[in-house]
Design a protein around this motif. Structure first.
Motif, PDB file in Angstrom:
ATOM      1  N   LEU A 182       0.755  -1.598   0.136  1.00 32.43           N
ATOM      2  CA  LEU A 182       0.224  -0.377  -0.432  1.00 32.43           C
ATOM      3  C   LEU A 182       0.869   1.153   0.212  1.00 32.43           C
ATOM      4  O   LEU A 182       1.527   1.419   0.815  1.00 32.43           O
ATOM      5  CB  LEU A 182      -0.843   0.114   0.866  1.00 32.43           C
ATOM      6  N   TYR A 183       0.843   2.216  -1.185  1.00 33.11           N
ATOM      7  CA  TYR A 183       2.108   2.977  -1.234  1.00 33.11           C
ATOM      8  C   TYR A 183       0.972   4.286  -1.055  1.00 33.11           C
ATOM      9  O   TYR A 183       1.612   5.337   0.413  1.00 33.11           O
ATOM     10  CB  TYR A 183       2.179   2.645  -2.664  1.00 33.11           C
ATOM     11  N   GLU A 195     -13.437  12.781   2.111  1.00 32.04           N
ATOM     12  CA  GLU A 195     -12.455  11.474   1.873  1.00 32.04           C
ATOM     13  C   GLU A 195     -11.323  13.051   1.867  1.00 32.04           C
ATOM     14  O   GLU A 195     -11.100  13.889   1.386  1.00 32.04           O
ATOM     15  CB  GLU A 195     -13.320  11.789   0.278  1.00 32.04           C
ATOM     16  N   VAL A 196     -10.101  11.786   2.313  1.00 34.34           N
ATOM     17  CA  VAL A 196      -8.976  12.104   2.301  1.00 34.34           C
ATOM     18  C   VAL A 196      -8.278  11.308   1.030  1.00 34.34           C
ATOM     19  O   VAL A 196      -8.025  10.435   1.196  1.00 34.34           O
ATOM     20  CB  VAL A 196      -8.572  12.108   3.056  1.00 34.34           C
ATOM     21  N   LYS A 197      -7.473  11.461  -0.141  1.00 32.57           N
ATOM     22  CA  LYS A 197      -6.860  11.365  -0.540  1.00 32.57           C
ATOM     23  C   LYS A 197      -5.367  11.905  -0.891  1.00 32.57           C
ATOM     24  O   LYS A 197      -4.782  12.263   0.032  1.00 32.57           O
ATOM     25  CB  LYS A 197      -7.301  11.527  -2.102  1.00 32.57           C
ATOM     26  N   ASP A 198      -4.740  10.390  -1.353  1.00 30.09           N
ATOM     27  CA  ASP A 198      -2.942  10.084  -1.352  1.00 30.09           C
ATOM     28  C   ASP A 198      -2.944  10.569  -0.311  1.00 30.09           C
ATOM     29  O   ASP A 198      -1.543  11.471   0.169  1.00 30.09           O
ATOM     30  CB  ASP A 198      -2.562  11.356  -2.397  1.00 30.09           C
ATOM     31  N   VAL A 199      -2.914   9.397   0.946  1.00 33.92           N
ATOM     32  CA  VAL A 199      -2.315   9.147   2.126  1.00 33.92           C
ATOM     33  C   VAL A 199      -1.022   8.758   2.183  1.00 33.92           C
ATOM     34  O   VAL A 199      -0.979   7.802   1.792  1.00 33.92           O
ATOM     35  CB  VAL A 199      -2.601   9.397   3.711  1.00 33.92           C
ATOM     36  N   GLU A 200      -0.220   9.691   2.538  1.00 31.10           N
ATOM     37  CA  GLU A 200       1.316   8.523   2.437  1.00 31.10           C
ATOM     38  C   GLU A 200       1.707   7.361   3.497  1.00 31.10           C
ATOM     39  O   GLU A 200       1.495   7.608   4.249  1.00 31.10           O
ATOM     40  CB  GLU A 200       3.016   9.283   2.409  1.00 31.10           C
ATOM     41  N   GLN A 201       2.489   6.304   3.134  1.00 36.72           N
ATOM     42  CA  GLN A 201       1.891   4.998   3.880  1.00 36.72           C
ATOM     43  C   GLN A 201       3.539   5.017   4.075  1.00 36.72           C
ATOM     44  O   GLN A 201       4.806   4.981   2.980  1.00 36.72           O
ATOM     45  CB  GLN A 201       1.375   3.961   3.149  1.00 36.72           C
ATOM     46  N   ALA A 202       4.158   5.602   5.198  1.00 35.15           N
ATOM     47  CA  ALA A 202       5.241   5.454   5.854  1.00 35.15           C
ATOM     48  C   ALA A 202       5.575   4.538   6.830  1.00 35.15           C
ATOM     49  O   ALA A 202       6.171   4.765   7.873  1.00 35.15           O
ATOM     50  CB  ALA A 202       5.898   6.794   6.527  1.00 35.15           C
ATOM     51  N   LYS A 204       4.265   2.262   8.289  1.00 34.90           N
ATOM     52  CA  LYS A 204       3.253   1.170   8.747  1.00 34.90           C
ATOM     53  C   LYS A 204       2.254   2.464   7.760  1.00 34.90           C
ATOM     54  O   LYS A 204       1.957   2.868   7.325  1.00 34.90           O
ATOM     55  CB  LYS A 204       3.146   1.606  10.361  1.00 34.90           C
ATOM     56  N   TYR A 205       1.176   1.195   8.496  1.00 35.16           N
ATOM     57  CA  TYR A 205      -0.260   1.956   7.990  1.00 35.16           C
ATOM     58  C   TYR A 205      -0.694   3.302   8.364  1.00 35.16           C
ATOM     59  O   TYR A 205      -1.013   2.846   9.946  1.00 35.16           O
ATOM     60  CB  TYR A 205      -1.629   0.558   8.566  1.00 35.16           C
ATOM     61  N   THR A 206      -0.568   3.564   7.404  1.00 30.69           N
ATOM     62  CA  THR A 206      -1.275   5.389   7.778  1.00 30.69           C
ATOM     63  C   THR A 206      -2.212   5.576   7.462  1.00 30.69           C
ATOM     64  O   THR A 206      -2.766   6.032   6.763  1.00 30.69           O
ATOM     65  CB  THR A 206      -0.175   6.164   7.501  1.00 30.69           C
ATOM     66  N   THR A 207      -3.314   6.695   9.068  1.00 20.12           N
ATOM     67  CA  THR A 207      -4.066   7.219   8.504  1.00 20.12           C
ATOM     68  C   THR A 207      -4.251   8.581   8.367  1.00 20.12           C
ATOM     69  O   THR A 207      -3.145   9.298   8.654  1.00 20.12           O
ATOM     70  CB  THR A 207      -5.530   6.736   9.502  1.00 20.12           C
ATOM     71  N   PRO A 208      -4.674   9.307   7.764  1.00 23.07           N
ATOM     72  CA  PRO A 208      -5.095  10.896   7.918  1.00 23.07           C
ATOM     73  C   PRO A 208      -5.054  11.574   9.208  1.00 23.07           C
ATOM     74  O   PRO A 208      -5.192  11.067  10.203  1.00 23.07           O
ATOM     75  CB  PRO A 208      -6.459  11.411   7.738  1.00 23.07           C
TER      76      PRO A 208
END
Length: 208
Positions: A182-183, A195-202, A204-208
């Protein structure tokens, strides 16, 4: 909460001036590096389309010895990438994407004409990871480095290596199947439906 999300668009972007410089130099390196009378990395870019690949492989020795701005700049670029790899990775990817747009635009715009051109194009730089624009493919292109001069043993790695570029040796004891990564994630609030788009996963699983 909807208003808070909408307000994010009003926050001015922070520009990483050094990152922009790294992107500019790396892009020129990819375009202009010549080996055996041919542009080595432009040939690789053409190969992405021909072989259906998404990664180009950069010989570290090439980066250390040559840059369009001279040997001193070439060494400085290599040092910057090695010491702050995680910081500059999005800029390296943006540089590659700009080169692909110029020489193999059909990889970025699948519905556009497939004839690549060596002419320049109006491509702006970006201070953040490339976003998918209108008509662009969601395919992510990666840069991989090889032949680094020093190799570390796994047991010698320490926390001061986090974020740097290094090569290491070790013994593979077991393997597993290759799984998708998941990128960038898009999230939707269950309450306000924002809706929040393009949340970068650093890492680990990263939420807004």
């Amino acid at each position: 909460q909807r208003a808070a999300v909408a307000g994010l668009d009003q926050i001015p972007k922070v520009i990483d001036v050094v990152g922009e410089k790294v992107q500019e130099q790396f892009e020129q390196f990819l375009i202009n590096f010549v080996d055996q009378d041919e542009r080595y990395y432009i040939k690789q870019v053409h190969g992405l389309r021909e072989l259906g690949l998404s990664t180009i492989y950069v010989n570290w020795a090439h980066l250390e010895r040559l840059s369009v701005l001279g040997d001193d700049e070439g060494s400085a670029l290599a040092i910057a990438i090695k010491k702050q790899y995680f910081r500059f990775l999005p800029y390296l990817q943006n540089a590659l994407k700009s080169v692909i747009k110029r020489y193999e635009p059909s990889l970025i715009y699948p519905n556009a004409a497939t004839n690549a051109t060596d002419a320049g194009s109006d491509i702006g730089s970006s201070s953040t990871r490339s976003r998918v624009g209108a008509g662009e493919s969601s395919k992510i292109f990666q840069v991989a480095f090889y032949d680094l001069p020093l190799r570390s043993r796994l047991r010698d790695l320490r926390t001061d290596s986090i974020g740097t570029l290094l090569s290491f040796t070790g013994t593979v004891t077991r393997t597993s199947e290759v799984r998708p990564e998941l990128y960038l994630g898009t999230f939707k609030c269950d309450y306000c439906l924002a809706e929040v788009k393009d949340v970068e996963q650093a890492f680990k699983y990263t939420t807004p």
